[in-house]
Design a protein around this motif. Structure first.
Motif, short mmCIF file in Angstrom:
data_model
loop_
_atom_site.label_atom_id
_atom_site.label_comp_id
_atom_site.label_asym_id
_atom_site.label_seq_id
_atom_site.Cartn_x
_atom_site.Cartn_y
_atom_site.Cartn_z
N PRO A 165 38.66 25.10 61.63
CA PRO A 165 38.30 24.29 60.45
C PRO A 165 37.11 24.87 59.70
N ASP A 167 39.28 17.14 53.21
CA ASP A 167 40.08 17.06 54.44
C ASP A 167 39.54 17.99 55.52
N LEU A 168 39.22 19.23 55.13
CA LEU A 168 38.71 20.20 56.11
C LEU A 168 37.34 19.80 56.63
N ARG A 205 36.33 16.73 57.09
CA ARG A 205 36.61 15.70 58.11
C ARG A 205 37.14 16.34 59.38
N ASP A 206 38.04 17.34 59.26
CA ASP A 206 38.56 18.04 60.45
C ASP A 206 37.44 18.72 61.22
N ASP A 232 35.35 16.17 63.01
CA ASP A 232 36.09 15.69 64.18
C ASP A 232 36.05 16.72 65.31
N VAL A 270 41.60 20.26 67.17
CA VAL A 270 42.11 19.36 66.15
C VAL A 270 43.20 20.08 65.39
N PRO A 280 45.37 20.90 62.27
CA PRO A 280 45.08 20.75 60.84
C PRO A 280 45.94 19.68 60.21
N ARG A 281 45.33 18.98 59.28
CA ARG A 281 46.07 17.93 58.56
C ARG A 281 47.15 18.60 57.71
#
Length: 172
Positions: free
Chosen positions: A107, A148-149, A151-152, A155, A163, A165-166
């Protein structure tokens, strides 16, 4: 070339000219006349393969490419290199496999790449109203991807576990 063919070919690539992967990581294999030369992973397979062809001393011997999209690309790469023994892989080809990667490294790398691309887009000088609209859409998409990244990464750094990736949202 028929218009349908041209539309299909354009749909294979994203705005930056890379193979459209919908945010997935590709596992690629490069083959030469003597067998498997190299196994690697990337989010931009065509760009990465082109780099190997230009910069590696064995690049001119590549005669075939295979691209897959496994659920866990890092683990798939480790398994493929250990089992298939490509000639030019250094990592994972030794007697002892290296430790698994830091869960936050992927990430963090993606976030750095997306921030750089956003800066390039924001610095671009539009040539027409169409360019302005395309740049505005690209900037908005990059800002969403960076959020998004981020948040990843938070996390991954907080949990200390890998994690996934979304998935990227498809454009309408």
């Amino acid at each position: 070339m028929a218009d349908v063919d041209a539309q299909f070919l354009r749909s294979l690539f994203d705005e930056e000219g890379s193979l459209h992967t919908a945010g997935r990581t590709a596992l690629y294999r490069l083959y030469g006349p003597e067998g498997l030369l190299y196994v690697g992973i990337t989010i931009c397979p065509l760009t990465r393969i082109r780099t190997h062809l230009r910069e590696q001393p064995w690049g001119s011997r590549v005669i075939a490419v295979r691209i897959d999209y496994p659920d866990d690309p890092e683990a798939a790469e480790r398994r493929a290199v250990r089992a298939e023994q490509p000639r030019h892989n250094v990592v994972f080809n030794g007697p002892v496999a290296p430790p698994p990667p830091d869960p936050a490294s992927r990430p963090r790398t993606r976030l750095t790449v997306e921030r750089r691309r956003l800066a390039e887009l924001e610095a671009a000088v539009p040539e027409s109203a169409t360019h302005v609209r395309l740049l505005a859409r690209a900037i908005a998409a990059k800002r969403r991807r960076i959020a998004d990244l981020t948040r990843d990464l938070q996390d991954a750094e907080g949990a200390g576990v890998r994690v996934a990736p979304r998935p990227r949202k498809e454009r309408p």
